[in-house]
Write a protein that holds these residues in place. Sequence first.
Motif, PDB file in Angstrom:
ATOM      1  N   HIS A 102      45.562  31.117  45.858  1.00  0.00           N
ATOM      2  CA  HIS A 102      45.087  32.161  44.934  1.00  0.00           C
ATOM      3  C   HIS A 102      46.169  33.224  44.763  1.00  0.00           C
ATOM      4  O   HIS A 102      47.009  33.424  45.649  1.00  0.00           O
ATOM      5  CB  HIS A 102      43.806  32.811  45.470  1.00  0.00           C
ATOM      6  N   GLU A 103      46.092  33.927  43.624  1.00  0.00           N
ATOM      7  CA  GLU A 103      46.995  35.066  43.424  1.00  0.00           C
ATOM      8  C   GLU A 103      46.269  36.285  43.970  1.00  0.00           C
ATOM      9  O   GLU A 103      45.152  36.590  43.509  1.00  0.00           O
ATOM     10  CB  GLU A 103      47.228  35.250  41.925  1.00  0.00           C
ATOM     11  N   VAL A 104      46.864  36.971  44.948  1.00  0.00           N
ATOM     12  CA  VAL A 104      46.123  38.056  45.601  1.00  0.00           C
ATOM     13  C   VAL A 104      46.851  39.395  45.477  1.00  0.00           C
ATOM     14  O   VAL A 104      48.077  39.454  45.450  1.00  0.00           O
ATOM     15  CB  VAL A 104      45.862  37.738  47.096  1.00  0.00           C
ATOM     16  N   PHE A 105      46.052  40.449  45.436  1.00  0.00           N
ATOM     17  CA  PHE A 105      46.591  41.807  45.259  1.00  0.00           C
ATOM     18  C   PHE A 105      45.824  42.752  46.175  1.00  0.00           C
ATOM     19  O   PHE A 105      44.656  42.510  46.487  1.00  0.00           O
ATOM     20  CB  PHE A 105      46.398  42.270  43.798  1.00  0.00           C
ATOM     21  N   TYR A 106      46.481  43.852  46.557  1.00  0.00           N
ATOM     22  CA  TYR A 106      45.815  44.909  47.339  1.00  0.00           C
ATOM     23  C   TYR A 106      46.129  46.237  46.671  1.00  0.00           C
ATOM     24  O   TYR A 106      47.290  46.542  46.395  1.00  0.00           O
ATOM     25  CB  TYR A 106      46.333  44.918  48.787  1.00  0.00           C
ATOM     26  N   MET A 132      42.602  31.466  41.369  1.00  0.00           N
ATOM     27  CA  MET A 132      41.914  32.705  40.984  1.00  0.00           C
ATOM     28  C   MET A 132      42.801  33.925  41.259  1.00  0.00           C
ATOM     29  O   MET A 132      43.655  33.890  42.133  1.00  0.00           O
ATOM     30  CB  MET A 132      40.624  32.854  41.823  1.00  0.00           C
ATOM     31  N   ARG A 133      42.555  34.995  40.533  1.00  0.00           N
ATOM     32  CA  ARG A 133      43.265  36.261  40.786  1.00  0.00           C
ATOM     33  C   ARG A 133      42.273  37.196  41.492  1.00  0.00           C
ATOM     34  O   ARG A 133      41.229  37.542  40.933  1.00  0.00           O
ATOM     35  CB  ARG A 133      43.742  36.875  39.465  1.00  0.00           C
ATOM     36  N   ILE A 134      42.612  37.549  42.712  1.00  0.00           N
ATOM     37  CA  ILE A 134      41.658  38.296  43.550  1.00  0.00           C
ATOM     38  C   ILE A 134      42.284  39.622  43.988  1.00  0.00           C
ATOM     39  O   ILE A 134      43.416  39.651  44.493  1.00  0.00           O
ATOM     40  CB  ILE A 134      41.250  37.452  44.786  1.00  0.00           C
ATOM     41  N   LEU A 135      41.532  40.693  43.775  1.00  0.00           N
ATOM     42  CA  LEU A 135      42.034  42.024  44.135  1.00  0.00           C
ATOM     43  C   LEU A 135      41.214  42.604  45.288  1.00  0.00           C
ATOM     44  O   LEU A 135      39.990  42.720  45.194  1.00  0.00           O
ATOM     45  CB  LEU A 135      41.928  42.960  42.921  1.00  0.00           C
ATOM     46  N   ILE A 136      41.895  42.951  46.371  1.00  0.00           N
ATOM     47  CA  ILE A 136      41.226  43.723  47.431  1.00  0.00           C
ATOM     48  C   ILE A 136      41.371  45.185  47.054  1.00  0.00           C
ATOM     49  O   ILE A 136      42.488  45.708  46.942  1.00  0.00           O
ATOM     50  CB  ILE A 136      41.834  43.431  48.817  1.00  0.00           C
ATOM     51  N   LEU A 137      40.246  45.817  46.803  1.00  0.00           N
ATOM     52  CA  LEU A 137      40.237  47.189  46.299  1.00  0.00           C
ATOM     53  C   LEU A 137      39.712  48.096  47.416  1.00  0.00           C
ATOM     54  O   LEU A 137      38.528  48.070  47.753  1.00  0.00           O
ATOM     55  CB  LEU A 137      39.343  47.234  45.052  1.00  0.00           C
ATOM     56  N   ASN A 183      30.208  54.154  44.245  1.00  0.00           N
ATOM     57  CA  ASN A 183      30.598  54.571  42.885  1.00  0.00           C
ATOM     58  C   ASN A 183      31.501  53.543  42.234  1.00  0.00           C
ATOM     59  O   ASN A 183      31.393  53.245  41.050  1.00  0.00           O
ATOM     60  CB  ASN A 183      31.321  55.927  42.920  1.00  0.00           C
ATOM     61  N   LEU A 184      32.387  52.977  43.050  1.00  0.00           N
ATOM     62  CA  LEU A 184      33.300  51.960  42.540  1.00  0.00           C
ATOM     63  C   LEU A 184      32.529  50.700  42.123  1.00  0.00           C
ATOM     64  O   LEU A 184      32.776  50.120  41.054  1.00  0.00           O
ATOM     65  CB  LEU A 184      34.310  51.615  43.650  1.00  0.00           C
ATOM     66  N   ILE A 185      31.581  50.293  42.954  1.00  0.00           N
ATOM     67  CA  ILE A 185      30.789  49.091  42.628  1.00  0.00           C
ATOM     68  C   ILE A 185      30.024  49.313  41.315  1.00  0.00           C
ATOM     69  O   ILE A 185      29.974  48.438  40.451  1.00  0.00           O
ATOM     70  CB  ILE A 185      29.821  48.745  43.785  1.00  0.00           C
ATOM     71  N   LYS A 186      29.452  50.511  41.163  1.00  0.00           N
ATOM     72  CA  LYS A 186      28.701  50.811  39.925  1.00  0.00           C
ATOM     73  C   LYS A 186      29.607  50.666  38.707  1.00  0.00           C
ATOM     74  O   LYS A 186      29.212  50.098  37.689  1.00  0.00           O
ATOM     75  CB  LYS A 186      28.133  52.234  39.986  1.00  0.00           C
ATOM     76  N   LYS A 187      30.796  51.182  38.823  1.00  0.00           N
ATOM     77  CA  LYS A 187      31.742  51.124  37.714  1.00  0.00           C
ATOM     78  C   LYS A 187      32.115  49.673  37.387  1.00  0.00           C
ATOM     79  O   LYS A 187      32.090  49.249  36.225  1.00  0.00           O
ATOM     80  CB  LYS A 187      32.999  51.909  38.104  1.00  0.00           C
ATOM     81  N   LEU A 188      32.439  48.902  38.428  1.00  0.00           N
ATOM     82  CA  LEU A 188      32.827  47.503  38.212  1.00  0.00           C
ATOM     83  C   LEU A 188      31.655  46.695  37.666  1.00  0.00           C
ATOM     84  O   LEU A 188      31.823  45.826  36.814  1.00  0.00           O
ATOM     85  CB  LEU A 188      33.323  46.884  39.526  1.00  0.00           C
ATOM     86  N   LYS A 189      30.466  47.000  38.167  1.00  0.00           N
ATOM     87  CA  LYS A 189      29.273  46.254  37.728  1.00  0.00           C
ATOM     88  C   LYS A 189      29.001  46.503  36.255  1.00  0.00           C
ATOM     89  O   LYS A 189      28.606  45.599  35.517  1.00  0.00           O
ATOM     90  CB  LYS A 189      28.077  46.681  38.599  1.00  0.00           C
ATOM     91  N   SER A 190      29.218  47.773  35.823  1.00  0.00           N
ATOM     92  CA  SER A 190      28.982  48.087  34.409  1.00  0.00           C
ATOM     93  C   SER A 190      29.952  47.306  33.510  1.00  0.00           C
ATOM     94  O   SER A 190      29.717  47.143  32.314  1.00  0.00           O
ATOM     95  CB  SER A 190      29.115  49.591  34.165  1.00  0.00           C
ATOM     96  N   LEU A 191      31.050  46.836  34.105  1.00  0.00           N
ATOM     97  CA  LEU A 191      32.011  46.025  33.344  1.00  0.00           C
ATOM     98  C   LEU A 191      31.785  44.533  33.603  1.00  0.00           C
ATOM     99  O   LEU A 191      32.609  43.689  33.265  1.00  0.00           O
ATOM    100  CB  LEU A 191      33.441  46.406  33.745  1.00  0.00           C
ATOM    101  N   LEU A 224      41.857  52.269  41.478  1.00  0.00           N
ATOM    102  CA  LEU A 224      41.380  51.339  40.446  1.00  0.00           C
ATOM    103  C   LEU A 224      42.499  51.124  39.429  1.00  0.00           C
ATOM    104  O   LEU A 224      42.980  52.082  38.813  1.00  0.00           O
ATOM    105  CB  LEU A 224      40.144  51.954  39.769  1.00  0.00           C
ATOM    106  N   PRO A 225      42.938  49.871  39.267  1.00  0.00           N
ATOM    107  CA  PRO A 225      44.071  49.655  38.349  1.00  0.00           C
ATOM    108  C   PRO A 225      43.605  49.579  36.893  1.00  0.00           C
ATOM    109  O   PRO A 225      42.407  49.471  36.622  1.00  0.00           O
ATOM    110  CB  PRO A 225      44.607  48.293  38.803  1.00  0.00           C
ATOM    111  N   ASP A 226      44.555  49.596  35.977  1.00  0.00           N
ATOM    112  CA  ASP A 226      44.245  49.306  34.567  1.00  0.00           C
ATOM    113  C   ASP A 226      44.067  47.793  34.448  1.00  0.00           C
ATOM    114  O   ASP A 226      44.320  47.051  35.393  1.00  0.00           O
ATOM    115  CB  ASP A 226      45.421  49.745  33.686  1.00  0.00           C
ATOM    116  N   PHE A 227      43.654  47.358  33.328  1.00  0.00           N
ATOM    117  CA  PHE A 227      43.551  45.917  33.006  1.00  0.00           C
ATOM    118  C   PHE A 227      42.708  45.152  34.026  1.00  0.00           C
ATOM    119  O   PHE A 227      43.154  44.193  34.657  1.00  0.00           O
ATOM    120  CB  PHE A 227      44.952  45.279  32.881  1.00  0.00           C
ATOM    121  N   LEU A 228      41.485  45.600  34.196  1.00  0.00           N
ATOM    122  CA  LEU A 228      40.610  44.964  35.194  1.00  0.00           C
ATOM    123  C   LEU A 228      40.285  43.517  34.835  1.00  0.00           C
ATOM    124  O   LEU A 228      39.942  42.723  35.712  1.00  0.00           O
ATOM    125  CB  LEU A 228      39.308  45.772  35.324  1.00  0.00           C
ATOM    126  N   ASP A 229      40.427  43.191  33.533  1.00  0.00           N
ATOM    127  CA  ASP A 229      40.056  41.841  33.099  1.00  0.00           C
ATOM    128  C   ASP A 229      40.918  40.753  33.704  1.00  0.00           C
ATOM    129  O   ASP A 229      40.554  39.587  33.702  1.00  0.00           O
ATOM    130  CB  ASP A 229      40.097  41.738  31.568  1.00  0.00           C
TER     131      ASP A 229
END
Length: 445
Positions: free
Chosen positions: A66-70, A1-6, A98-106, A74-79
Amino acid sequence: MRILILDIYPKKPYRISKDNNGGYGSSNRYGSNMVGKAINWFIKKNVDWPPLSSVHVLGILRSKGHEVFYKRELPDFLDKYDLFVIPSSIVCHESEINLIKKLKSLNKKIAVIGPFASSNPDLYIKEGAFVIKGEPEMFFFNEDINLKKIQNLKGVIDNFALSPLDDLPLPAWDIIYKNYPTMFSLLKNKQKMIPLLATRGCPYSCRFYCTYPLQQGIKVRQRNPSLILNEMKHWQSTLGVNFFIFRDPVFSINKKHTLELCETLINSNQKFQFVIETHLNNLDIELVKKLKAAGMVMVKVGVESAMKDVKKDANRFSIDEDDTFNKIKEIESLDIHVTTMFILGYPKDTIETCKATIEYAKQINSIVTQFTVFTPYPGTPAFNGYKEKILTNKYEDFTMYDLIFRHNNLSKEDIEKLKNEAYQKCYLNPKWIKKYIKARSSLPH
Ligand code: SF4
C-alpha cells in the motif's frame, strides 16, 4: 490503496504525547509556577513520537504494497486517500471526534486504533468510524485489506489473531523521520532517538488503574534479541541513530530474556546507547552492570509514593521504601542516570502524605523526577468506583497532570499547589543543581 495515518493534536503550550501512558496519552502540564512553566517549555521541545503501534501499522501496510502517509494536520486533496487511520487517545479525544465528523461529512472511510478507542469504542463508532480493537498491527498484519473489504468494515473489529512480535515488519520510522525530523531529538540537538520494543505486556496488580495492559495484555511477550539488534543496526545505517528508548512497560520483566539481549548487544561490539523503563523489583545490581555494558545510560522507575498504605490501597505493587532508596543509589553509583516517577493524589492521599512523597523525592534527588496525578481512566477496573465522581465532561481534561475526580481529601487547587511545590523543591534544590552540572555532559542530549 492509499492510506493516511492522521494523528491530530490540540494546540497547547505544553507537549501532548499519545505514546505515553499506555497509549492513552498525557498532556505534560507540569505546573503553573515559574519552574512548572519552564519544564513545560523544555519538554515541549523534547522528543515527541506518535504511538509506536501506529508506526508499526504504517510499516505493515507498506510491506503489503500500500501507499502510506503520516500527517499531523488535515491535508488538502483528501480524495486521494482510500482510508484514514486515526490513532486514538484520551488527551486528544475531542479533537479526534471533530476530525472524524469532518471526514464523515465528506463520506470518507475511517478506522480508529489504539487502547482508548479499544476500551471505549462507542465514542468513535457513533460518529461513523470503525474501531480496530486490541493491537492494530495484528489486524493489519493478518488481514489483506482492499477497497471492497474496507467498505464493509463497521462497528468493532475484534478477535483477530495475535501474531508473534517477531513476525511483524519494522515500524516505518523513516516515513515519520523524513517529514518530522525534529520529533526525534531534544531541543533540536543532533543526537536522535528512536523508540523500540523488547517486550510487551505487564501482569502486575497496579493494572487496576494503569492503562498499559489494556492493549498489550497481561501476558509478557518478547522479541528475539537478534531481531532487536538488527532493528537497532537498521536505524543506525539508514537514519544514523545510535540512541534508543525501549518503550516496554517493564523492560526487565523476563530476566532471562534481558540477559540474552545484553549478551547479544555486548557481543555485537556496537556502541549503542539506550534508556529503559522498569520496576525496581526487576533490577538487581548484577543485571544493571550487564545492562550498562550493553549500552544502558538511563533507567526510569516508578516509585509512586512514600506511603506504603497509600500504595497498597491503590493495588500498587512495590518494594520497601528503604530498598527503593538504596537500590537507586546503587544504580547511580554505577554512573547510570535514574528517572523517578511519583504520583500525587492517590485515593488515600492527603496534603500531608503528598508532602511526605515530595520530601522523599527530594531526598532521592534523581537526575529527573516526575510527578503525575492519580487518574481513574475509563476502561481500567479503577474507573468503576469513580464514574459518579468525575469533575469534567471533556476527555481532553484527563491530562494525567490534573485532578479530574472528587477526591475525599484533596481539591483541584491543592493538587496544583502540591505539583508546583514538588517540581520547585526537586529542581531548585542546590543538591540537584550540583548533580545536574556534574552529569550534564553524560545525559541523553
Ligand atoms: S508495573 Fe504497574 S504501573 Fe507499571 S506497567 Fe505494569 S501495571 Fe502499569
